[in-house]
Scaffold this motif. Structure first.
Motif, PDB file in Angstrom:
ATOM      1  N   ILE B  83     133.556  18.526 -18.883  1.00 45.01           N
ATOM      2  CA  ILE B  83     134.732  17.912 -20.767  1.00 45.01           C
ATOM      3  C   ILE B  83     135.863  16.596 -19.499  1.00 45.01           C
ATOM      4  CG2 ILE B  83     136.041  18.275 -21.970  1.00 45.01           C
ATOM      5  CD1 ILE B  83     134.607  21.523 -22.634  1.00 45.01           C
ATOM      6  N   ALA B  84     135.764  15.768 -20.368  1.00 40.82           N
ATOM      7  CA  ALA B  84     136.864  15.285 -19.515  1.00 40.82           C
ATOM      8  C   ALA B  84     138.371  15.504 -19.776  1.00 40.82           C
ATOM      9  CB  ALA B  84     137.313  13.699 -19.415  1.00 40.82           C
ATOM     10  N   CYS B  85     139.309  16.314 -19.195  1.00 37.28           N
ATOM     11  CA  CYS B  85     140.904  17.000 -19.369  1.00 37.28           C
ATOM     12  C   CYS B  85     141.941  16.337 -18.886  1.00 37.28           C
ATOM     13  CB  CYS B  85     140.200  18.198 -18.765  1.00 37.28           C
ATOM     14  SG  CYS B  85     139.006  18.807 -19.377  1.00 37.28           S
ATOM     15  N   ALA B  86     143.008  16.096 -19.220  1.00 42.60           N
ATOM     16  CA  ALA B  86     144.483  15.610 -18.448  1.00 42.60           C
ATOM     17  C   ALA B  86     144.744  16.761 -19.189  1.00 42.60           C
ATOM     18  CB  ALA B  86     144.865  14.575 -19.119  1.00 42.60           C
ATOM     19  N   VAL B  87     145.781  16.654 -17.715  1.00 42.87           N
ATOM     20  CA  VAL B  87     146.741  17.965 -18.202  1.00 42.87           C
ATOM     21  C   VAL B  87     148.950  16.993 -18.396  1.00 42.87           C
ATOM     22  CG1 VAL B  87     147.870  20.062 -17.134  1.00 42.87           C
ATOM     23  CG2 VAL B  87     145.834  20.180 -17.227  1.00 42.87           C
ATOM     24  N   ILE B  88     149.474  17.630 -19.286  1.00 42.66           N
ATOM     25  CA  ILE B  88     150.947  17.559 -18.743  1.00 42.66           C
ATOM     26  C   ILE B  88     151.339  18.839 -18.770  1.00 42.66           C
ATOM     27  CG2 ILE B  88     152.775  17.107 -20.816  1.00 42.66           C
ATOM     28  CD1 ILE B  88     151.404  15.564 -22.291  1.00 42.66           C
ATOM     29  N   GLU B  89     152.262  18.976 -18.085  1.00 44.62           N
ATOM     30  CA  GLU B  89     153.503  20.693 -16.592  1.00 44.62           C
ATOM     31  C   GLU B  89     154.120  20.193 -17.924  1.00 44.62           C
ATOM     32  OE1 GLU B  89     152.720  23.462 -15.327  1.00 44.62           O
ATOM     33  OE2 GLU B  89     150.552  22.833 -15.157  1.00 44.62           O
ATOM     34  N   GLY B  90     155.228  21.310 -18.749  1.00 44.40           N
ATOM     35  CA  GLY B  90     156.253  21.540 -18.954  1.00 44.40           C
ATOM     36  C   GLY B  90     157.342  22.077 -17.796  1.00 44.40           C
ATOM     37  N   ASP B  91     157.756  22.370 -17.390  1.00 41.01           N
ATOM     38  CA  ASP B  91     158.647  23.226 -16.782  1.00 41.01           C
ATOM     39  C   ASP B  91     160.189  22.695 -16.406  1.00 41.01           C
ATOM     40  OD1 ASP B  91     157.257  25.079 -15.176  1.00 41.01           O
ATOM     41  OD2 ASP B  91     155.841  23.539 -14.911  1.00 41.01           O
ATOM     42  N   ARG B 114     164.362  20.235 -17.744  1.00 40.22           N
ATOM     43  CA  ARG B 114     166.260  20.339 -17.064  1.00 40.22           C
ATOM     44  C   ARG B 114     166.446  21.759 -17.486  1.00 40.22           C
ATOM     45  NH1 ARG B 114     167.904  16.899 -13.264  1.00 40.22           N
ATOM     46  NH2 ARG B 114     166.554  14.988 -13.104  1.00 40.22           N
ATOM     47  N   GLN B 115     167.259  21.718 -18.339  1.00 35.73           N
ATOM     48  CA  GLN B 115     167.606  22.914 -18.950  1.00 35.73           C
ATOM     49  C   GLN B 115     167.462  23.810 -20.255  1.00 35.73           C
ATOM     50  OE1 GLN B 115     171.004  23.972 -17.133  1.00 35.73           O
ATOM     51  NE2 GLN B 115     172.213  22.212 -17.175  1.00 35.73           N
ATOM     52  N   ALA B 116     166.247  22.614 -20.456  1.00 37.00           N
ATOM     53  CA  ALA B 116     165.962  23.007 -22.138  1.00 37.00           C
ATOM     54  C   ALA B 116     165.273  23.705 -21.756  1.00 37.00           C
ATOM     55  CB  ALA B 116     165.422  21.586 -22.839  1.00 37.00           C
ATOM     56  N   CYS B 117     164.598  24.828 -23.071  1.00 38.01           N
ATOM     57  CA  CYS B 117     163.439  26.179 -22.409  1.00 38.01           C
ATOM     58  C   CYS B 117     162.520  25.421 -23.169  1.00 38.01           C
ATOM     59  CB  CYS B 117     164.703  27.342 -23.125  1.00 38.01           C
ATOM     60  SG  CYS B 117     165.127  27.219 -24.709  1.00 38.01           S
ATOM     61  N   HIS B 118     161.916  24.190 -23.930  1.00 32.83           N
ATOM     62  CA  HIS B 118     160.698  24.307 -24.261  1.00 32.83           C
ATOM     63  C   HIS B 118     160.606  22.193 -23.872  1.00 32.83           C
ATOM     64  CE1 HIS B 118     164.400  23.620 -27.361  1.00 32.83           C
ATOM     65  NE2 HIS B 118     163.315  22.610 -27.623  1.00 32.83           N
ATOM     66  N   LEU B 119     159.202  21.896 -24.237  1.00 37.41           N
ATOM     67  CA  LEU B 119     158.876  20.939 -24.755  1.00 37.41           C
ATOM     68  C   LEU B 119     159.040  20.389 -26.038  1.00 37.41           C
ATOM     69  CD1 LEU B 119     155.421  20.701 -22.712  1.00 37.41           C
ATOM     70  CD2 LEU B 119     157.198  19.736 -21.840  1.00 37.41           C
ATOM     71  N   ASN B 120     159.807  19.161 -26.442  1.00 39.02           N
ATOM     72  CA  ASN B 120     159.784  18.251 -27.638  1.00 39.02           C
ATOM     73  C   ASN B 120     158.455  17.508 -27.458  1.00 39.02           C
ATOM     74  OD1 ASN B 120     160.772  16.042 -26.634  1.00 39.02           O
ATOM     75  ND2 ASN B 120     163.152  17.173 -27.075  1.00 39.02           N
ATOM     76  N   LEU B 139     143.231  17.091 -23.815  1.00 41.01           N
ATOM     77  CA  LEU B 139     144.504  17.698 -23.370  1.00 41.01           C
ATOM     78  C   LEU B 139     145.061  19.097 -23.774  1.00 41.01           C
ATOM     79  CD1 LEU B 139     147.126  15.946 -22.320  1.00 41.01           C
ATOM     80  CD2 LEU B 139     147.661  15.497 -24.219  1.00 41.01           C
ATOM     81  N   LEU B 140     145.256  19.572 -22.064  1.00 35.37           N
ATOM     82  CA  LEU B 140     145.709  20.384 -21.964  1.00 35.37           C
ATOM     83  C   LEU B 140     147.550  20.684 -21.787  1.00 35.37           C
ATOM     84  CD1 LEU B 140     142.983  21.901 -19.993  1.00 35.37           C
ATOM     85  CD2 LEU B 140     143.443  22.642 -22.374  1.00 35.37           C
ATOM     86  N   ILE B 141     147.995  20.649 -22.870  1.00 34.14           N
ATOM     87  CA  ILE B 141     149.541  20.523 -22.493  1.00 34.14           C
ATOM     88  C   ILE B 141     150.631  22.296 -22.573  1.00 34.14           C
ATOM     89  CG2 ILE B 141     151.982  20.038 -23.789  1.00 34.14           C
ATOM     90  CD1 ILE B 141     150.512  19.272 -25.694  1.00 34.14           C
ATOM     91  N   GLU B 142     150.976  22.120 -20.654  1.00 35.90           N
ATOM     92  CA  GLU B 142     151.574  23.686 -20.428  1.00 35.90           C
ATOM     93  C   GLU B 142     152.685  23.591 -20.708  1.00 35.90           C
ATOM     94  OE1 GLU B 142     150.163  25.287 -16.643  1.00 35.90           O
ATOM     95  OE2 GLU B 142     152.533  26.253 -16.838  1.00 35.90           O
ATOM     96  N   ASN B 143     153.056  24.111 -21.842  1.00 35.83           N
ATOM     97  CA  ASN B 143     154.224  24.734 -22.080  1.00 35.83           C
ATOM     98  C   ASN B 143     155.750  25.324 -21.232  1.00 35.83           C
ATOM     99  OD1 ASN B 143     156.988  24.291 -24.128  1.00 35.83           O
ATOM    100  ND2 ASN B 143     155.300  23.518 -25.795  1.00 35.83           N
ATOM    101  N   VAL B 144     156.951  24.796 -20.947  1.00 36.58           N
ATOM    102  CA  VAL B 144     157.859  25.691 -20.485  1.00 36.58           C
ATOM    103  C   VAL B 144     157.423  27.329 -20.858  1.00 36.58           C
ATOM    104  CG1 VAL B 144     160.403  26.402 -19.413  1.00 36.58           C
ATOM    105  CG2 VAL B 144     159.445  23.864 -20.563  1.00 36.58           C
ATOM    106  N   GLY B 145     157.728  28.004 -19.960  1.00 37.61           N
ATOM    107  CA  GLY B 145     156.966  29.205 -19.789  1.00 37.61           C
ATOM    108  C   GLY B 145     158.194  30.126 -20.521  1.00 37.61           C
TER     109      GLY B 145
END
Lengths: 85, 241
Positions: B83-91, B114-120, B139-145
């Motif tokens: 499977i062709a994947c891509a990742v967006i990393e939120g931190d 930065r200071q925000a606690c989630h992706l939008n 597309l795997l989106i890793e949200n902010v923890g």
């Protein structure tokens, strides 16, 4: 300004109230009075057609513990209306 | 300012309003404007872009340290041939996670909130511009923890996946119900630690089912590779839709 913040919206009314208090001065909202409506979490059971108020920790239908339910109310985060002269 | 509130959910009337009161001239503008509407509009645009490119996006939500990145790395190492994947990393900060993902050879974009606690949704839309969309299926989106705010923000994903490591305690679904309610899959991670913990698996399942009876629960250990096959099955199932 009438705001509607549902019990299952992910928004805490107290925190929002505090933020508005801190941020409003010096803006158009300075003299605005905010009224918060906090709709309950209202669920509907598709198995036994029971409408019930949900406990966010336990959403199952108290009547039949059915697997199929939908959220009818409680996810709102809405500006309901603005009152002005 | 003293906002008025009534916990029953009803508005309180303006005090002392009677006939002849100048406040009778008050105009009421009904809005019913969704405050998260601006984000939902952009999430809709993201969904449209992804649909056009036939990309399935998953939004991975969990507490910090539950093992999202480790699971992603193991996932990418196992399935990129298929499977062709891509990742967006939120931190909030650092590009550590993106560097770990980049080592798998998969395209990755790091978004620092930065200071925000989630992706939008806007951040995801901007990240899409940096990805080779014609060559991506998943597309795997890793949200902010964080188990709270990410649940409320639609990113344009096809489904939410919630991860929970068994060191966090079995009652996370009861404490953070919205995330577990909205997810299609719960990945229990670090299952290899079970012999060392007092973690009640059945109790955890009960808490999760109380907020989402249809939640699919997969027990995984990224180190031992246990349960990953079931997770990959879910990915294939999502891609086939």
């Amino acid at each position: 300004m009438d705001l509607e913040i549902g019990a299952f919206s992910g928004v805490e009314v107290e925190a929002l109230q505090f933020a508005l208090e801190v941020l409003s001065p010096g803006t158009l909202l300075e003299t605005t009075r905010f009224t918060f409506h906090t709709p309950h979490l209202l669920l509907y059971c598709l198995d036994c057609e029971n409408e019930y108020i949900g406990d966010p920790e336990d959403l199952l239908c108290p009547g039949c513990l059915g697997m199929d339910f939908e959220v009818r109310q409680g996810r709102e985060m809405v500006v309901r209306s603005i009152h002005g002269t | 300012m003293e906002p008025e509130m009534n916990l029953e959910g009803d508005a309180l009337p303006l005090p002392g309003m009677g006939p002849g009161d100048p406040r009778e001239d008050v105009r009421v503008i009904a809005l019913e404007e969704n405050i998260l509407g601006a984000n939902e509009v952009v999430a809709g645009e993201v969904r449209e872009i992804l649909a056009k490119k036939k990309i399935t996006a998953l939004n991975l939500i969990s507490s910090p340290g539950s093992g999202k990145t480790t699971l992603l790395v193991e996932t990418l190492n196992a399935i990129t041939g298929e499977i062709a994947c891509a990742v967006i990393e939120g931190d909030q900060r650092t590009s550590n996670d993106a560097q770990r993902i980049a080592q798998t050879g998969v395209p990755v974009v790091q978004v620092n909130t930065r200071q925000a606690c989630h992706l939008n949704a806007s951040q995801v839309k901007a990240a899409l511009e940096q990805l080779p969309l014609d060559d991506i299926q998943l597309l795997l989106i890793e949200n902010v923890g964080n188990l709270t705010c990410p649940a409320a923000m639609d990113l344009g994903e096809a489904a939410k996946v919630v991860l929970m490591s068994i060191t966090e305690g079995e009652d996370k679904p009861a404490k953070y119900p919205l995330a577990f309610h909205l997810a299609q899959v719960l990945l229990l991670t670090k299952m290899d630690l079970l012999p060392h913990l007092r973690f009640d698996l059945e109790l955890c399942r009960r808490y999760a089912n109380q907020v989402n009876p249809k939640l699919r629960i997969i027990e995984t250990s990224a180190y031992d590779q246990d349960g990953l096959d079931q997770w990959f099955e879910f990915l294939r199932f999502r891609l086939s839709r």
